[in-house]
Motif scaffolding. Structure first.
Motif, PDB file in Angstrom:
ATOM      1  N   ARG A 155     -16.413  23.871  -7.145  1.00 36.75           N
ATOM      2  CA  ARG A 155     -16.768  23.390  -8.478  1.00 36.75           C
ATOM      3  C   ARG A 155     -18.280  23.317  -8.641  1.00 36.75           C
ATOM      4  NH1 ARG A 155     -15.064  17.640 -11.414  1.00 36.75           N
ATOM      5  NH2 ARG A 155     -16.300  17.983 -13.308  1.00 36.75           N
ATOM      6  N   SER A 156     -18.971  22.792  -7.611  1.00 28.95           N
ATOM      7  CA  SER A 156     -20.438  22.712  -7.681  1.00 28.95           C
ATOM      8  C   SER A 156     -21.043  24.107  -7.786  1.00 28.95           C
ATOM      9  CB  SER A 156     -20.986  21.995  -6.448  1.00 28.95           C
ATOM     10  OG  SER A 156     -20.556  20.656  -6.412  1.00 28.95           O
ATOM     11  N   THR A 157     -20.442  25.075  -7.072  1.00 31.54           N
ATOM     12  CA  THR A 157     -20.933  26.449  -7.139  1.00 31.54           C
ATOM     13  C   THR A 157     -20.768  27.024  -8.532  1.00 31.54           C
ATOM     14  OG1 THR A 157     -20.412  26.786  -4.799  1.00 31.54           O
ATOM     15  CG2 THR A 157     -20.714  28.746  -6.143  1.00 31.54           C
ATOM     16  N   ASP A 158     -19.628  26.732  -9.174  1.00 29.26           N
ATOM     17  CA  ASP A 158     -19.411  27.208 -10.549  1.00 29.26           C
ATOM     18  C   ASP A 158     -20.430  26.598 -11.509  1.00 29.26           C
ATOM     19  OD1 ASP A 158     -17.274  28.738  -9.728  1.00 29.26           O
ATOM     20  OD2 ASP A 158     -15.756  27.261 -10.297  1.00 29.26           O
ATOM     21  N   GLU A 159     -20.682  25.300 -11.361  1.00 27.12           N
ATOM     22  CA  GLU A 159     -21.651  24.637 -12.232  1.00 27.12           C
ATOM     23  C   GLU A 159     -23.065  25.166 -11.971  1.00 27.12           C
ATOM     24  OE1 GLU A 159     -19.494  20.275 -12.793  1.00 27.12           O
ATOM     25  OE2 GLU A 159     -20.822  20.633 -11.072  1.00 27.12           O
ATOM     26  N   PHE A 160     -23.380  25.383 -10.705  1.00 28.54           N
ATOM     27  CA  PHE A 160     -24.691  25.933 -10.358  1.00 28.54           C
ATOM     28  C   PHE A 160     -24.867  27.334 -10.947  1.00 28.54           C
ATOM     29  CE2 PHE A 160     -26.738  28.956  -7.457  1.00 28.54           C
ATOM     30  CZ  PHE A 160     -28.042  28.501  -7.515  1.00 28.54           C
ATOM     31  N   THR A 161     -23.831  28.155 -10.821  1.00 28.83           N
ATOM     32  CA  THR A 161     -23.896  29.527 -11.344  1.00 28.83           C
ATOM     33  C   THR A 161     -24.173  29.529 -12.843  1.00 28.83           C
ATOM     34  OG1 THR A 161     -22.394  30.332  -9.628  1.00 28.83           O
ATOM     35  CG2 THR A 161     -22.603  31.673 -11.608  1.00 28.83           C
ATOM     36  N   ALA A 162     -23.478  28.660 -13.563  1.00 27.33           N
ATOM     37  CA  ALA A 162     -23.670  28.587 -15.022  1.00 27.33           C
ATOM     38  C   ALA A 162     -25.097  28.157 -15.358  1.00 27.33           C
ATOM     39  CB  ALA A 162     -22.667  27.612 -15.628  1.00 27.33           C
ATOM     40  N   LEU A 163     -25.626  27.149 -14.637  1.00 22.07           N
ATOM     41  CA  LEU A 163     -26.986  26.685 -14.909  1.00 22.07           C
ATOM     42  C   LEU A 163     -28.015  27.744 -14.525  1.00 22.07           C
ATOM     43  CD1 LEU A 163     -28.777  24.347 -15.865  1.00 22.07           C
ATOM     44  CD2 LEU A 163     -28.829  23.523 -13.493  1.00 22.07           C
ATOM     45  N   PHE A 164     -27.800  28.423 -13.416  1.00 21.74           N
ATOM     46  CA  PHE A 164     -28.728  29.479 -12.975  1.00 21.74           C
ATOM     47  C   PHE A 164     -28.824  30.577 -14.031  1.00 21.74           C
ATOM     48  CE2 PHE A 164     -29.996  33.370 -10.928  1.00 21.74           C
ATOM     49  CZ  PHE A 164     -30.902  32.996  -9.946  1.00 21.74           C
ATOM     50  N   GLU A 165     -27.679  31.015 -14.522  1.00 23.81           N
ATOM     51  CA  GLU A 165     -27.674  32.111 -15.490  1.00 23.81           C
ATOM     52  C   GLU A 165     -28.318  31.693 -16.813  1.00 23.81           C
ATOM     53  OE1 GLU A 165     -23.597  33.351 -15.625  1.00 23.81           O
ATOM     54  OE2 GLU A 165     -23.731  34.459 -13.727  1.00 23.81           O
ATOM     55  N   LYS A 166     -28.120  30.435 -17.229  1.00 31.21           N
ATOM     56  CA  LYS A 166     -28.766  29.954 -18.458  1.00 31.21           C
ATOM     57  C   LYS A 166     -30.278  29.836 -18.261  1.00 31.21           C
ATOM     58  CE  LYS A 166     -24.861  27.241 -20.237  1.00 31.21           C
ATOM     59  NZ  LYS A 166     -24.373  25.861 -20.509  1.00 31.21           N
ATOM     60  N   THR A 167     -30.680  29.398 -17.083  1.00 31.00           N
ATOM     61  CA  THR A 167     -32.102  29.165 -16.832  1.00 31.00           C
ATOM     62  C   THR A 167     -32.885  30.454 -16.686  1.00 31.00           C
ATOM     63  OG1 THR A 167     -31.550  27.099 -15.676  1.00 31.00           O
ATOM     64  CG2 THR A 167     -33.755  28.001 -15.302  1.00 31.00           C
ATOM     65  N   PHE A 168     -32.353  31.394 -15.915  1.00 31.84           N
ATOM     66  CA  PHE A 168     -33.123  32.592 -15.557  1.00 31.84           C
ATOM     67  C   PHE A 168     -32.671  33.862 -16.283  1.00 31.84           C
ATOM     68  CE2 PHE A 168     -33.114  29.742 -11.804  1.00 31.84           C
ATOM     69  CZ  PHE A 168     -34.459  29.410 -11.823  1.00 31.84           C
ATOM     70  N   GLY A 169     -31.592  33.757 -17.053  1.00 33.22           N
ATOM     71  CA  GLY A 169     -31.149  34.917 -17.828  1.00 33.22           C
ATOM     72  C   GLY A 169     -30.641  36.069 -16.988  1.00 33.22           C
ATOM     73  N   LEU A 170     -30.211  35.792 -15.768  1.00 32.35           N
ATOM     74  CA  LEU A 170     -29.678  36.819 -14.870  1.00 32.35           C
ATOM     75  C   LEU A 170     -28.335  36.364 -14.324  1.00 32.35           C
ATOM     76  CD1 LEU A 170     -32.932  37.583 -12.824  1.00 32.35           C
ATOM     77  CD2 LEU A 170     -31.903  39.071 -14.561  1.00 32.35           C
TER      78      LEU A 170
END
Length: 441
Positions: A155-170
């Motif tokens: 679950r933490s990985t899913d939340e991290f992935t979503a935040l990473f993609e929003k932050t860095f656009g990748l």
């Protein structure tokens, strides 16, 4: 337990695309925009996630030198949650409901009234307790395009992935056996074989073993009688198991989830090599390494994931209990994997289906603190992941070769049953191993 110290437990992700040229300013602004915001008792949300300074969960003052170092972007991913004990919440709500009933003179409250009471009680209790707080390290190697997220929690990985993609656009892709196969640089022939690949069939393995033994017997009889005709029939019989397996492989579904079995088969391959001839494995540019399963093996039934057995000990792979589990259609899904390379040991707990490294131990650092120590540690982490990739590539090349059904499967069947492995199968396996070693020399 993170980037700078302690045992290594992380999820590896791969960045799709390249960062912009002005990444320092752009990413600094974007991180600040999505920095962690602490929970407030009156908030409706029960959880908050966001960025913090790496190894400093309560430091939200982002500066360039805190985020960018050498070729890395380093951040902390903070997660806060309200965790009110359910017993306390129910008892407080019951008291409030009794008072509400007494005031209204009614025996029952409406659903809306109960929900309102729950919100008020929850808000009141939140003012008396602190939310739980956790932070996980993130290390992004800009040159390699890899991200290490230091937890296995899905679950933490899913939340991290979503935040990473929003932050860095990748976009990022979480590692898996399927992704590892994509890094193995398969030839066109190997890729076609991979597209048709299906899990090991124990029934086919036993049939291949029987065919191997029958072929050996007929060949010996043919040589004794000097009969070329019988020998030709023997060769035709030897080809039958491969054709049957090829038909089963045609039904393979090409998805990440459908190829997770390759992680278990990697462990089984290492295990079988360890039991049969215990020779080093050629790992590309790293050279040859000793590889073995150590301390513990977790096995899971191929049809029922709830049916599990864990075998522990100094040499769990050599126990009768572990072999019996495989005979009963349980495959290894986790083990302590050790790779010894030129007197350097890299050891870690390997979650095979998810391709995760946990509790990783790397050789001692030459530098114990400072920037040089950080770069040395990250270089050793990179070497560890590279060794795992090369090990999987070595396995996959054998798994996709025609000799798999002709040699490895009959060897597996004999080993599982506690019988002697056909000499012909061992000879073919040894020949492939020696050829791989010559190619890397």
């Amino acid at each position: 337990m993170g980037v700078s110290r302690g045992a290594l437990t992380f999820t590896r992700l791969f960045v799709q695309g390249k960062p912009p040229k002005d990444l320092r300013k752009k990413y600094l602004d974007s991180v600040r925009l999505r920095q962690f915001t602490p929970l407030a008792p009156e908030d409706e949300a029960s959880e908050a996630v966001g960025w913090c300074v790496i190894e400093r969960p309560f430091d939200l003052d982002f500066q360039a030198d805190k985020i960018f170092y050498d070729r890395f972007v380093q951040l902390g991913f903070r997660v806060d949650k309200w965790r009110i004990p359910s017993v306390l919440l129910r008892s407080q709500m019951a008291e409030e409901e009794q008072r509400a009933k007494a005031r209204s003179g009614r025996e029952k409250l409406s659903r809306a009234e109960k929900e309102d009471i729950k919100l008020r009680v929850t808000s009141r209790l939140r003012k008396k307790i602190l939310p739980t707080s956790r932070a996980f390290d993130m290390l992004w190697d800009l040159d390699a395009g890899t991200v290490l997220f230091f937890t296995h929690a899905a679950r933490s990985t899913d939340e991290f992935t979503a935040l990473f993609e929003k932050t860095f656009g990748l976009e990022v892709m979480v590692d898996s056996p399927y992704a590892a196969a994509g890094r193995s640089e398969l030839s066109a022939t190997q890729q076609k074989a991979f597209d048709r690949l299906e899990p090991i069939s124990f029934a086919a393995s036993r049939k291949a073993k029987a065919a191997f033994e029958k072929a050996a017997q007929e060949k010996a009889a043919a040589e004794a009688a000097s009969s070329d005709e019988e020998q030709g029939e023997d060769e035709e019989e030897d080809d039958e198991p491969e054709e049957e397996l090829s038909e089963e492989q045609a039904a393979l579904i090409e998805r990440i989830e459908s190829t997770r079995f390759l992680g278990s088969e990697l462990l089984l391959w290492v295990w079988l090599r360890q039991e049969l001839f215990n020779e080093p494995v050629t790992l590309g540019e790293h050279g040859s390494a000793e590889v073995w399963l150590d301390r513990k093996i977790t096995l899971e039934h191929i049809l029922d994931k709830a049916e599990r057995v864990a075998v522990r000990g100094a040499q769990p792979s050599g126990s009768a209990e572990a072999r019996e589990a495989v005979r009963n259609l349980k495959l290894p899904v986790g083990s302590r994997l050790v790779l010894r390379l030129k007197e350097q040991d890299f050891a870690f707990d390997f979650n095979a289906p998810r391709f995760l490294i946990g509790g990783g131990a790397i050789p001692a650092l030459l530098k114990e603190e400072g920037d040089d120590a950080f770069l040395e540690r990250t270089a050793l982490i990179e070497k560890l992941t590279s060794l795992l990739d090369e090990l999987f590539s070595a396995f996959l090349r054998e798994r996709l070769a025609p000799t798999w059904s002709k040699s490895w499967e009959p060897a597996l069947s004999a080993w599982v049953e506690g019988e002697s492995v056909p000499a012909g199968a061992l000879k073919e396996i040894a020949a492939v191993t020696r050829a791989a070693a010559r190619r890397s020399a």
